[in-house]
Scaffold this motif. Sequence first.
Motif, PDB file in Angstrom:
ATOM      1  N   VAL A   1       0.897  -1.129   0.455  1.00 35.46           N
ATOM      2  CA  VAL A   1      -0.020  -0.380   0.171  1.00 35.46           C
ATOM      3  C   VAL A   1       1.307   1.019  -0.194  1.00 35.46           C
ATOM      4  CG1 VAL A   1      -1.178   1.167   1.332  1.00 35.46           C
ATOM      5  CG2 VAL A   1      -1.976  -1.078   1.212  1.00 35.46           C
ATOM      6  N   GLU A   2       1.673   1.345   1.273  1.00 35.44           N
ATOM      7  CA  GLU A   2       2.659   2.191   0.829  1.00 35.44           C
ATOM      8  C   GLU A   2       3.135   2.367  -0.813  1.00 35.44           C
ATOM      9  OE1 GLU A   2       5.245   5.396   2.084  1.00 35.44           O
ATOM     10  OE2 GLU A   2       3.764   4.247   3.648  1.00 35.44           O
ATOM     11  N   SER A   3       4.043   1.574  -1.542  1.00 38.70           N
ATOM     12  CA  SER A   3       4.713   1.615  -2.385  1.00 38.70           C
ATOM     13  C   SER A   3       3.494   2.205  -3.351  1.00 38.70           C
ATOM     14  CB  SER A   3       5.315   0.056  -2.789  1.00 38.70           C
ATOM     15  OG  SER A   3       6.265  -0.195  -2.381  1.00 38.70           O
ATOM     16  N   ILE A   4       2.358   2.050  -3.294  1.00 35.72           N
ATOM     17  CA  ILE A   4       1.165   2.019  -4.628  1.00 35.72           C
ATOM     18  C   ILE A   4       1.503   3.790  -4.076  1.00 35.72           C
ATOM     19  CG2 ILE A   4      -1.181   1.844  -5.019  1.00 35.72           C
ATOM     20  CD1 ILE A   4      -1.030  -1.441  -4.349  1.00 35.72           C
ATOM     21  N   ALA A   5       1.279   3.857  -2.798  1.00 32.31           N
ATOM     22  CA  ALA A   5       0.625   4.941  -2.722  1.00 32.31           C
ATOM     23  C   ALA A   5       1.971   6.177  -2.980  1.00 32.31           C
ATOM     24  CB  ALA A   5       0.060   5.748  -1.436  1.00 32.31           C
ATOM     25  N   GLU A   6       3.180   5.846  -2.809  1.00 35.47           N
ATOM     26  CA  GLU A   6       4.585   6.885  -3.234  1.00 35.47           C
ATOM     27  C   GLU A   6       4.223   6.653  -4.358  1.00 35.47           C
ATOM     28  OE1 GLU A   6       7.880   5.142  -1.474  1.00 35.47           O
ATOM     29  OE2 GLU A   6       6.863   5.444  -0.100  1.00 35.47           O
ATOM     30  N   GLY A   7       3.535   5.610  -5.613  1.00 31.80           N
ATOM     31  CA  GLY A   7       3.707   5.314  -7.159  1.00 31.80           C
ATOM     32  C   GLY A   7       3.139   7.122  -7.636  1.00 31.80           C
ATOM     33  N   LEU A   8       1.632   6.480  -7.411  1.00 33.95           N
ATOM     34  CA  LEU A   8       0.790   7.004  -7.928  1.00 33.95           C
ATOM     35  C   LEU A   8       0.564   8.755  -7.979  1.00 33.95           C
ATOM     36  CD1 LEU A   8      -2.651   5.618  -6.502  1.00 33.95           C
ATOM     37  CD2 LEU A   8      -1.394   5.498  -8.866  1.00 33.95           C
ATOM     38  N   VAL A   9       1.250   9.058  -6.439  1.00 34.52           N
ATOM     39  CA  VAL A   9       2.128  10.525  -6.169  1.00 34.52           C
ATOM     40  C   VAL A   9       3.163  10.695  -6.989  1.00 34.52           C
ATOM     41  CG1 VAL A   9       2.467  12.302  -4.316  1.00 34.52           C
ATOM     42  CG2 VAL A   9       0.916  10.805  -4.050  1.00 34.52           C
ATOM     43  N   VAL A  10       3.910   9.957  -7.553  1.00 39.08           N
ATOM     44  CA  VAL A  10       5.136  10.345  -8.331  1.00 39.08           C
ATOM     45  C   VAL A  10       4.599  10.471  -9.472  1.00 39.08           C
ATOM     46  CG1 VAL A  10       7.092   9.971  -9.355  1.00 39.08           C
ATOM     47  CG2 VAL A  10       6.636  10.479  -6.382  1.00 39.08           C
ATOM     48  N   ALA A  11       3.698   9.936  -9.968  1.00 44.43           N
ATOM     49  CA  ALA A  11       3.419   9.784 -11.389  1.00 44.43           C
ATOM     50  C   ALA A  11       2.353  10.943 -12.026  1.00 44.43           C
ATOM     51  CB  ALA A  11       2.073   8.104 -11.671  1.00 44.43           C
ATOM     52  N   GLU A  12       1.590  10.991 -10.635  1.00 42.95           N
ATOM     53  CA  GLU A  12       0.784  12.426 -11.427  1.00 42.95           C
ATOM     54  C   GLU A  12       0.997  13.254 -11.394  1.00 42.95           C
ATOM     55  OE1 GLU A  12      -3.582  15.201  -8.804  1.00 42.95           O
ATOM     56  OE2 GLU A  12      -2.635  12.803  -8.435  1.00 42.95           O
ATOM     57  N   LYS A  13       2.304  13.516 -10.292  1.00 44.10           N
ATOM     58  CA  LYS A  13       3.030  15.281 -10.255  1.00 44.10           C
ATOM     59  C   LYS A  13       4.092  15.123 -11.055  1.00 44.10           C
ATOM     60  CE  LYS A  13       3.515  17.788  -6.717  1.00 44.10           C
ATOM     61  NZ  LYS A  13       3.877  18.635  -5.533  1.00 44.10           N
ATOM     62  N   SER A  14       4.615  13.710 -12.020  1.00 45.79           N
ATOM     63  CA  SER A  14       5.853  14.503 -13.251  1.00 45.79           C
ATOM     64  C   SER A  14       4.847  14.218 -14.186  1.00 45.79           C
ATOM     65  CB  SER A  14       6.926  12.012 -12.649  1.00 45.79           C
ATOM     66  OG  SER A  14       5.611  11.578 -13.443  1.00 45.79           O
ATOM     67  N   GLY A  15       3.628  13.921 -14.266  1.00 43.54           N
ATOM     68  CA  GLY A  15       3.062  14.282 -15.977  1.00 43.54           C
ATOM     69  C   GLY A  15       2.417  13.079 -16.154  1.00 43.54           C
ATOM     70  N   LEU A  16       3.412  11.498 -15.878  1.00 43.06           N
ATOM     71  CA  LEU A  16       3.322  10.327 -16.643  1.00 43.06           C
ATOM     72  C   LEU A  16       1.251   9.830 -16.107  1.00 43.06           C
ATOM     73  CD1 LEU A  16       4.079   7.489 -17.005  1.00 43.06           C
ATOM     74  CD2 LEU A  16       4.033   6.666 -14.710  1.00 43.06           C
ATOM     75  N   GLY A  17       1.002  10.698 -15.079  1.00 44.98           N
ATOM     76  CA  GLY A  17      -0.554  10.621 -15.047  1.00 44.98           C
ATOM     77  C   GLY A  17      -0.418   8.632 -13.982  1.00 44.98           C
ATOM     78  N   THR A  18      -1.418   8.819 -13.003  1.00 46.35           N
ATOM     79  CA  THR A  18      -2.114   7.699 -12.651  1.00 46.35           C
ATOM     80  C   THR A  18      -2.663   6.497 -13.350  1.00 46.35           C
ATOM     81  OG1 THR A  18      -3.992   8.298 -11.770  1.00 46.35           O
ATOM     82  CG2 THR A  18      -2.047   9.078 -10.145  1.00 46.35           C
ATOM     83  N   ASP A  19      -2.940   6.516 -14.923  1.00 46.74           N
ATOM     84  CA  ASP A  19      -3.666   5.948 -16.157  1.00 46.74           C
ATOM     85  C   ASP A  19      -2.436   5.476 -16.203  1.00 46.74           C
ATOM     86  OD1 ASP A  19      -6.370   6.846 -15.406  1.00 46.74           O
ATOM     87  OD2 ASP A  19      -5.901   7.872 -17.603  1.00 46.74           O
ATOM     88  N   ALA A  20      -1.825   5.513 -16.496  1.00 47.47           N
ATOM     89  CA  ALA A  20       0.020   4.898 -17.449  1.00 47.47           C
ATOM     90  C   ALA A  20       0.164   3.719 -15.567  1.00 47.47           C
ATOM     91  CB  ALA A  20       0.886   5.562 -17.705  1.00 47.47           C
ATOM     92  N   LEU A  21       0.233   3.918 -14.776  1.00 48.65           N
ATOM     93  CA  LEU A  21       0.389   3.153 -13.418  1.00 48.65           C
ATOM     94  C   LEU A  21      -0.618   2.411 -13.351  1.00 48.65           C
ATOM     95  CD1 LEU A  21       3.417   3.030 -11.342  1.00 48.65           C
ATOM     96  CD2 LEU A  21       1.896   3.944 -10.103  1.00 48.65           C
ATOM     97  N   HIS A  22      -1.955   2.704 -13.577  1.00 44.28           N
ATOM     98  CA  HIS A  22      -2.595   1.351 -13.344  1.00 44.28           C
ATOM     99  C   HIS A  22      -2.842   0.376 -14.002  1.00 44.28           C
ATOM    100  CE1 HIS A  22      -6.695   0.296 -11.013  1.00 44.28           C
ATOM    101  NE2 HIS A  22      -6.629   0.169 -12.382  1.00 44.28           N
ATOM    102  N   GLN A  23      -2.549   0.800 -14.950  1.00 46.87           N
ATOM    103  CA  GLN A  23      -2.092   0.163 -16.726  1.00 46.87           C
ATOM    104  C   GLN A  23      -0.894  -0.911 -16.138  1.00 46.87           C
ATOM    105  OE1 GLN A  23      -1.917   2.063 -20.730  1.00 46.87           O
ATOM    106  NE2 GLN A  23      -3.940   2.937 -20.028  1.00 46.87           N
ATOM    107  N   PHE A  24       0.109  -0.177 -15.895  1.00 43.63           N
ATOM    108  CA  PHE A  24       0.910  -0.975 -15.450  1.00 43.63           C
ATOM    109  C   PHE A  24       0.593  -2.307 -13.973  1.00 43.63           C
ATOM    110  CE2 PHE A  24       4.346  -1.679 -12.047  1.00 43.63           C
ATOM    111  CZ  PHE A  24       5.195  -2.422 -12.257  1.00 43.63           C
TER     112      PHE A  24
END
Length: 306
Positions: free
Chosen positions: A191-214
């Motif tokens: 849960v901690e890793s997912i949360a950190e990844g989603l935050v970085v994905a959103e703030k970096s411009g990658l977007g959380t859709d891309a990480l969710h697809q991963f």
Amino acid sequence: MAPQIAWIGLGNMGRGMAKNLAAKAPLSSPVLIYNRTLSRTKSFASQNPNTKVASSVHEAVSASDIIFTCVGDDAAITEIIDTAITASAGNLTNKLFVDLSTVHPNTTVSISDKITGAGGRFVASPVFGAPAMAEAGQVICVLAGPADAVAQVKPYTTGVIAKSFIDFSGHPVAKASQLKVLGNTFVLGMVESIAEGLVVAEKSGLGTDALHQFFEAVFPGPYVAYSARMRSGDYHKRPEPLFAVDLARKDARHAMDMAGRVGARMKGVELADGCMAKAKEHMGERGDVAGIYGAVRQEAGMEFEN
């Protein structure tokens, strides 16, 4: 004739397993159901055939051969066992207790000693799985205790309340709780890793859709479920938590204590516990372990709620 069964505890996990026990187990009489909140017990019994309300721990225990318990913490299970022993005048002969709660290994040993000291038998059977898995009969039981007692419990696991079990027949009961507590730390780390990844994905411009697809492609299952809960805002919208922060922090404390007793540390658990403390502060009784996401968002200068 099949033994008389009692079930004590109707929390998020207990309700689903008790329902499946009543619906699928070989029974000669209805399962006696007890919960501290009597209205919850009556509501459950009215909706589930083959169940009957027990008005007290003593009533459930005295009338039953096998007593399943599934409660939220160490204090609750200790109180139940102490009550059962006192109300039975210290005589639990021919009673088999099966505890499915997640508690400290020392607590498991303590209640086992109390039960066997009163003439009863005990099997530790903590379970892995979320409430939805309990409802679907898809949890995994971890069984430990005397081999003959574990053999009595197995028919109520696979195909009844569970999809399978991990067998520690003949091993000390503490082993089941040790595995359960350590196993739950992997959930906290995830849960901690997912949360950190989603935050970085959103703030970096990658977007959380891309990480969710991963997650869907590489880590289907719990990663996808927690990612969906975080992205949808379920972690802060639910009226009741799925995995309450207080219970998750209890598991974290047990894990950190286990580590400390052998001269080790669980730094990832310490990190997750700090985030859960912030989620509890923000959400109060509605705080869910997925609220780690909100805490990570705050640390990154974002709002707790997405």
